[in-house]
Design a protein around this motif. Structure first.
Motif, PDB file in Angstrom:
ATOM      1  N   GLY A  88       0.839  -1.189   0.000  1.00 34.87           N
ATOM      2  CA  GLY A  88       0.000   0.000   0.000  1.00 34.87           C
ATOM      3  C   GLY A  88       0.876   1.241   0.000  1.00 34.87           C
ATOM      4  N   ILE A  89       0.557   2.225  -0.843  1.00 41.29           N
ATOM      5  CA  ILE A  89       1.485   3.360  -1.026  1.00 41.29           C
ATOM      6  C   ILE A  89       1.053   4.618  -0.288  1.00 41.29           C
ATOM      7  CG2 ILE A  89       2.230   2.480  -3.266  1.00 41.29           C
ATOM      8  CD1 ILE A  89       0.467   4.575  -4.598  1.00 41.29           C
ATOM      9  N   TYR A  90      -0.093   4.604   0.405  1.00 39.23           N
ATOM     10  CA  TYR A  90      -0.612   5.847   0.993  1.00 39.23           C
ATOM     11  C   TYR A  90      -0.190   6.000   2.451  1.00 39.23           C
ATOM     12  CZ  TYR A  90      -3.415   5.366  -3.192  1.00 39.23           C
ATOM     13  OH  TYR A  90      -3.804   5.196  -4.494  1.00 39.23           O
ATOM     14  N   ARG A  91       0.081   7.286   2.834  1.00 39.92           N
ATOM     15  CA  ARG A  91       0.617   7.547   4.171  1.00 39.92           C
ATOM     16  C   ARG A  91      -0.239   8.482   5.008  1.00 39.92           C
ATOM     17  NH1 ARG A  91       5.737  10.271   4.359  1.00 39.92           N
ATOM     18  NH2 ARG A  91       5.143  11.293   2.423  1.00 39.92           N
ATOM     19  N   TYR A  92      -1.090   9.289   4.384  1.00 46.81           N
ATOM     20  CA  TYR A  92      -1.854  10.280   5.147  1.00 46.81           C
ATOM     21  C   TYR A  92      -3.149  10.593   4.414  1.00 46.81           C
ATOM     22  CZ  TYR A  92       0.634  13.206   1.738  1.00 46.81           C
ATOM     23  OH  TYR A  92       1.155  13.718   0.577  1.00 46.81           O
ATOM     24  N   TRP A  99      -0.284  11.194  -4.383  1.00 50.32           N
ATOM     25  CA  TRP A  99       0.880  10.327  -4.356  1.00 50.32           C
ATOM     26  C   TRP A  99       1.752  10.472  -5.591  1.00 50.32           C
ATOM     27  CZ3 TRP A  99       2.007   6.771  -8.077  1.00 50.32           C
ATOM     28  CH2 TRP A  99       0.979   6.453  -8.976  1.00 50.32           C
ATOM     29  N   HIS A 100       1.137  10.803  -6.732  1.00 46.87           N
ATOM     30  CA  HIS A 100       1.891  10.848  -7.992  1.00 46.87           C
ATOM     31  C   HIS A 100       2.871  12.018  -8.039  1.00 46.87           C
ATOM     32  CE1 HIS A 100      -1.727  13.297  -8.440  1.00 46.87           C
ATOM     33  NE2 HIS A 100      -1.084  13.997  -9.341  1.00 46.87           N
ATOM     34  N   VAL A 124      -3.476   1.567  -6.550  1.00 48.25           N
ATOM     35  CA  VAL A 124      -2.924   2.796  -7.098  1.00 48.25           C
ATOM     36  C   VAL A 124      -4.049   3.569  -7.781  1.00 48.25           C
ATOM     37  CG1 VAL A 124      -1.290   3.749  -8.762  1.00 48.25           C
ATOM     38  CG2 VAL A 124      -0.672   1.708  -7.440  1.00 48.25           C
ATOM     39  N   HIS A 125      -4.405   4.722  -7.230  1.00 48.58           N
ATOM     40  CA  HIS A 125      -5.510   5.509  -7.778  1.00 48.58           C
ATOM     41  C   HIS A 125      -5.015   6.491  -8.837  1.00 48.58           C
ATOM     42  CE1 HIS A 125      -7.542   4.063  -4.127  1.00 48.58           C
ATOM     43  NE2 HIS A 125      -8.664   4.291  -4.780  1.00 48.58           N
ATOM     44  N   LEU A 126      -5.594   6.381 -10.019  1.00 48.91           N
ATOM     45  CA  LEU A 126      -5.349   7.309 -11.122  1.00 48.91           C
ATOM     46  C   LEU A 126      -6.716   7.834 -11.543  1.00 48.91           C
ATOM     47  CD1 LEU A 126      -2.814   5.076 -13.055  1.00 48.91           C
ATOM     48  CD2 LEU A 126      -2.256   7.124 -11.740  1.00 48.91           C
ATOM     49  N   VAL A 155      -4.479  -1.327 -10.161  1.00 49.42           N
ATOM     50  CA  VAL A 155      -4.609   0.064 -10.599  1.00 49.42           C
ATOM     51  C   VAL A 155      -6.082   0.439 -10.731  1.00 49.42           C
ATOM     52  CG1 VAL A 155      -4.273  -0.652 -13.007  1.00 49.42           C
ATOM     53  CG2 VAL A 155      -3.971   1.747 -12.383  1.00 49.42           C
ATOM     54  N   HIS A 156      -6.418   1.593 -10.176  1.00 50.04           N
ATOM     55  CA  HIS A 156      -7.785   2.127 -10.190  1.00 50.04           C
ATOM     56  C   HIS A 156      -7.802   3.342 -11.105  1.00 50.04           C
ATOM     57  CE1 HIS A 156     -11.460   3.637  -7.703  1.00 50.04           C
ATOM     58  NE2 HIS A 156     -11.300   4.458  -8.727  1.00 50.04           N
ATOM     59  N   THR A 157      -8.555   3.234 -12.204  1.00 48.21           N
ATOM     60  CA  THR A 157      -8.739   4.390 -13.085  1.00 48.21           C
ATOM     61  C   THR A 157     -10.205   4.792 -13.044  1.00 48.21           C
ATOM     62  OG1 THR A 157      -9.179   3.025 -15.036  1.00 48.21           O
ATOM     63  CG2 THR A 157      -6.893   3.674 -14.631  1.00 48.21           C
ATOM     64  N   GLU A 158     -10.447   6.062 -13.169  1.00 46.78           N
ATOM     65  CA  GLU A 158     -11.826   6.534 -13.159  1.00 46.78           C
ATOM     66  C   GLU A 158     -11.974   7.666 -14.174  1.00 46.78           C
ATOM     67  OE1 GLU A 158     -15.096   7.356  -9.680  1.00 46.78           O
ATOM     68  OE2 GLU A 158     -13.445   5.968  -9.374  1.00 46.78           O
TER      69      GLU A 158
END
Length: 302
Positions: A88-92, A99-100, A124-126, A155-158
Motif C-alpha cells: 500500500g502506497i498511501y501515508r496520510y 501520491w503521484h 494505485v488511484h489514477l 490500478v484504479h482508473t476513473e
C-alpha cells in the motif's frame, strides 16, 4: 435396460457428481483480489475477527493492501495460508490524490518489495481531476517497479474512456496490471478494447455491485450478468477475477478519522459475486472465482 448402456451410465454418473459436488447455493473456495486492511478498520474489527471472516467466507486467497503497509503483513502472519500482502502506497489523508507527486513513494515501495514479503503494489488511484499525465516520473517509476520485481499492480482508473489505461499498459508491456472495478464506470465494450490491445491487463469486479458503482451495473436485479458483460466474460474467461473492496460506508471514501466497517460487510459483497458466478458454466466460474487469481499472483500448490 442394461446398467452398461450409455443412458444408464450417464444417469449414474450424473447422480454421483451431484452427490460429490457442492450445489449452487453452497460456498466454494474463492480468491478475493481486492482487500484493504487499514488502521481505521482495525479499530472496529480485530485481526482475529478479520481472519475468521476470511475463513467463514471460504476465501482461499486474500490479496490485501495495508494502510500503513505493515498492517497487511500483520494479517499475513496471522493467516499465511490465506493472505497475500501487496504494498500500500498511501501515508496520510488525501494521499491517494497526491501520491503521484511524491517521489518518496518510489523509495518506500522499492524497500518494501526488496524484503520479499510483498507480492504486488496497490491500490494505485489514477483518477481524472487529480491525475493528468500517466508518464510522470513517479507514476512511470512505480509501474517500472512492478516489472522489475515481477509483481502485479492493482490500478484504479476513473475516466470516461479507456484511453488512459491503454496508453499506460502499452508503455509498460512487462508490467502485469490488475484493473480495479472493471474500469469503475466503463461499459463492457470499453473494457473489451483494453483486453484486446493489452495482454498484460487482467480485470477484477470489486465494487461493481448494487451498493457502489450503481450507475454502471454489471448484473440485473436477479443477480445475473447483463448480456454484454456475460458475453465478454465468456469470450475471455482467463482475464477476470472478483474482489470485495471492503470499505464502508462507501461515501466515506478517505475518512481516516472515521471507523471503517467494511469487513463486517464482506459477506454481502461476496454473495453478490457468487450470485452471478452461479449462472455461468462451471469451468468458467471456477476460473473467475479462483484459478485466474492463483495464476496472476503465482500461488503454487493450491
Amino acid at each position: 435396460m442394461s446398467i452398461t448402456s450409455p443412458r444408464v451410465y450417464c444417469l449414474l454418473l450424473g447422480i454421483l457428481l451431484a452427490a460429490l459436488l457442492p450445489g449452487p447455493g453452497l460456498a466454494r473456495p474463492l480468491a478475493d483480489v481486492h482487500m484493504h486492511w487499514k488502521w481505521s478498520q482495525k479499530e472496529v474489527t480485530s485481526t482475529a475477527e478479520a481472519i475468521a471472516a476470511l475463513r467463514r467466507q471460504d476465501i482461499a486467497l486474500a490479496v490485501v493492501t495495508g494502510t500503513p503497509p505493515e498492517l497487511a503483513l500483520e494479517l499475513a502472519e496471522a493467516a499465511p495460508d490465506l493472505v497475500r500482502p501487496i504494498v500500500g502506497i498511501y501515508r496520510y489523508t488525501g494521499h491517494w490524490s497526491r501520491w503521484h507527486r511524491d517521489p518518496e513513494v518510489l523509495v518506500r515501495t522499492r524497500e518494501l518489495l526488496a524484503t520479499g514479503r510483498f507480492h504486488g503494489i496497490g491500490e494505485v488511484h489514477l483518477i481524472g481531476g487529480f491525475v493528468s499525465a500517466w508518464n510522470t516520473p513517479v507514476i512511470d517509476g512505480l509501474f517500472r517497479l512492478g516489472a522489475e520485481f515481477d509483481v502485479p499492480v492493482l490500478v484504479h482508473t476513473e475516466f470516461s474512456r479507456p484511453r488512459y489505461l491503454l496508453e499506460l499498459c502499452q508503455a509498460h508491456p512487462e508490467t502485469r496490471l490488475l484493473w480495479a472495478h472493471a474500469g469503475a464506470i466503463l461499459p463492457p465494450h470499453e473494457v473489451a478494447r483494453v483486453l484486446a490491445d493489452c495482454p498484460n491487463v487482467w480485470v477484477e469486479f470489486s465494487a461493481r455491485d448494487p451498493w457502489r458503482y450503481v450507475a454502471s451495473p454489471i448484473a440485473d436485479e436477479q443477480g445475473r450478468l447483463l448480456p454484454a458483460w456475460r458475453d465478454l466474460v465468456l469470450a475471455q474467461p482467463d482475464r477476470f477475477m472478483i474482489g470485495s473492496d471492503p470499505v464502508w460506508p462507501v461515501e466515506q471514501l478517505d475518512g481516516w478519522d472515521q471507523p471503517d466497517t467494511g469487513w463486517q460487510e464482506l459477506g454481502r459483497f461476496l454473495d453478490f459475486h457468487r450470485s452471478w458466478l452461479a449462472d455461468l458454466p462451471a469451468a468458467v466460474a471456477e476460473q473467475i472465482r479462483l484459478t485466474n487469481a492463483l495464476a496472476l499472483f503465482r500461488v503454487a500448490g493450491r
